[in-house]
Design an enzyme around this catalytic site. Structure first.
Site, mmCIF file in Angstrom:
data_model
loop_
_atom_site.group_PDB
_atom_site.id
_atom_site.type_symbol
_atom_site.label_atom_id
_atom_site.label_comp_id
_atom_site.label_asym_id
_atom_site.label_seq_id
_atom_site.Cartn_x
_atom_site.Cartn_y
_atom_site.Cartn_z
ATOM 1 N N GLU A 1 3.081 -4.441 -9.977
ATOM 2 C CA GLU A 1 3.727 -3.281 -9.075
ATOM 3 C C GLU A 1 4.949 -4.079 -8.519
ATOM 4 O O GLU A 1 4.646 -4.574 -7.218
ATOM 5 C CB GLU A 1 2.735 -2.583 -8.304
ATOM 6 C CG GLU A 1 1.666 -3.408 -7.381
ATOM 7 C CD GLU A 1 0.900 -2.583 -6.484
ATOM 8 O OE1 GLU A 1 0.935 -1.413 -6.465
ATOM 9 O OE2 GLU A 1 0.433 -3.311 -5.498
ATOM 10 N N SER B 1 6.363 3.669 -9.935
ATOM 11 C CA SER B 1 7.086 5.097 -10.162
ATOM 12 C C SER B 1 6.765 5.400 -11.606
ATOM 13 O O SER B 1 8.214 5.721 -12.070
ATOM 14 C CB SER B 1 8.296 5.076 -9.590
ATOM 15 O OG SER B 1 8.375 5.025 -8.071
ATOM 16 N N GLY C 1 6.993 4.594 -4.998
ATOM 17 C CA GLY C 1 7.230 5.706 -4.210
ATOM 18 C C GLY C 1 8.837 5.982 -3.685
ATOM 19 O O GLY C 1 9.292 6.572 -3.080
ATOM 20 N N HIS D 1 -3.641 -3.945 -3.589
ATOM 21 C CA HIS D 1 -2.721 -2.880 -3.611
ATOM 22 C C HIS D 1 -1.510 -3.408 -2.633
ATOM 23 O O HIS D 1 -1.762 -3.657 -1.590
ATOM 24 C CB HIS D 1 -3.024 -1.711 -3.361
ATOM 25 C CG HIS D 1 -1.847 -0.705 -3.978
ATOM 26 N ND1 HIS D 1 -0.849 -0.218 -2.773
ATOM 27 C CD2 HIS D 1 -1.748 0.106 -4.833
ATOM 28 C CE1 HIS D 1 -0.027 0.615 -3.766
ATOM 29 N NE2 HIS D 1 -0.585 0.769 -4.863
ATOM 30 N N LYS E 1 -4.398 7.503 -3.583
ATOM 31 C CA LYS E 1 -4.083 7.043 -2.193
ATOM 32 C C LYS E 1 -4.648 8.115 -1.206
ATOM 33 O O LYS E 1 -5.743 8.551 -1.487
ATOM 34 C CB LYS E 1 -2.437 7.056 -2.112
ATOM 35 C CG LYS E 1 -1.885 6.269 -3.193
ATOM 36 C CD LYS E 1 -0.402 5.762 -2.953
ATOM 37 C CE LYS E 1 -0.013 5.003 -4.090
ATOM 38 N NZ LYS E 1 1.375 4.415 -3.969
ATOM 39 N N GLU F 1 0.335 -1.731 -0.592
ATOM 40 C CA GLU F 1 0.253 -1.178 0.568
ATOM 41 C C GLU F 1 -0.850 -1.520 1.497
ATOM 42 O O GLU F 1 -0.903 -1.761 2.675
ATOM 43 C CB GLU F 1 -0.264 0.521 0.237
ATOM 44 C CG GLU F 1 1.289 1.131 -0.190
ATOM 45 C CD GLU F 1 0.844 2.371 -0.837
ATOM 46 O OE1 GLU F 1 1.715 3.074 -1.413
ATOM 47 O OE2 GLU F 1 -0.225 2.754 -1.144
ATOM 48 N N ASN G 1 -4.100 6.473 -9.013
ATOM 49 C CA ASN G 1 -4.580 5.876 -7.676
ATOM 50 C C ASN G 1 -3.736 7.256 -6.731
ATOM 51 O O ASN G 1 -2.858 7.423 -6.486
ATOM 52 C CB ASN G 1 -3.711 4.778 -7.152
ATOM 53 C CG ASN G 1 -3.862 4.471 -5.765
ATOM 54 O OD1 ASN G 1 -4.513 4.869 -5.100
ATOM 55 N ND2 ASN G 1 -3.157 3.433 -5.329
#
Length: 252
Positions: free
Chosen positions: A169, A214, A175, A96, A11, A98, A9
């Site tokens: 996740e 991560s 991150g 996701h 991003k 985010e 991904n």
């Protein structure tokens, strides 16, 4: 036997020149020893460029999001599943963390996107996972169950998961440099598989559940050795060809 999947991904990263170098490096690293399925999910504007570069490889193309509405319509700024399929995508990431946290996508919208992806002939990668506070309160399973049930309890939900991938996740490990231990990740993966098995054991046994938090070349082997971890949804490390190839090798 579930074939591992490693999906990168990217991003909101990349330029045409940078992506050309990245894809070239990844393709060069895809030697005969890598048996995992591999997919790359670039930003929308680079989907067709990336697809052209992957045309002579076994690497699949994916997207990071899609419109919840099907077909065409007056949805300025949106990209439909049919468009992604037409552009050569096989996979699309749905829900996701985010998208949920930064853009307010709730469980119902994520479920709508999940079924829109299936209707377009795409394989959705359904993301689920808890915030740090939710984990600290002991709510991990309740949060994951709620997110999963938004799809699972709908008509056609179990059949849909038979054509999908799930990515767990833990939001607190994305991150941040923090990673769930292999045992922590395995516990949640096993819970997800068990919850699906309550509805259909055969679907649960075949369902690929990726870990996305991560993942790096140095921790991938230990994570992927867990019984219910079937690969990874890779963020930052997918922007480094050497790291990403090493992760693909670990999954194999």
């Amino acid at each position: 036997m579930r074939q591992p999947l490693v999906a990168g991904n990217w991003k909101m990263h990349g330029t045409r020149a940078g992506i050309n170098d990245l894809v070239t490096g990844i393709k060069q690293g895809m030697t005969a020893g890598i048996t995992a399925e591999v997919a790359l999910c670039p930003p929308f504007v680079y989907v067709t460029d990336t697809g052209r570069m992957l045309a002579d490889s076994s690497i699949a193309l994916g997207a990071q999001n899609l419109c919840a509405e099907r077909g065409e319509g007056a949805y300025t700024g949106e990209v439909s599943g049919a468009m992604l399929k037409d552009a050569g995508c096989t996979f699309v990431i749905v829900g996701h963390s985010e998208r949920r946290a930064l853009y307010g996508e709730g469980d119902a919208l994520v479920a709508k996107k999940f079924f829109a992806a299936l209707a377009a002939g795409l394989t959705p990668i359904l993301c689920v996972g808890e915030l740090l506070g939710e984990r600290e309160r002991g709510d991990t399973e309740a949060v994951v169950a709620r997110q999963l049930d938004a799809v699972l309890l709908q008509e056609g939900g179990v059949a849909g998961l038979a054509q999908a991938v799930i990515a767990y996740e833990p939001v607190w490990a994305i991150g941040t440099g923090r990673t769930a231990t292999p045992e922590q990740a395995q516990e949640v993966h096993a819970y997800i598989r068990g919850r699906v098995a309550e509805h259909d054991r055969a679907v649960a046994d075949k369902l690929r559940i990726l870990y996305g938090g991560s993942v790096k070349a140095n921790n991938a082997p230990e994570l992927f050795a867990m019984a219910d971890i079937d690969g990874g949804l890779i963020g930052g490390a997918s922007l480094d060809a050497g790291q990403f190839v090493a992760i693909c090798r670990a999954a194999s």
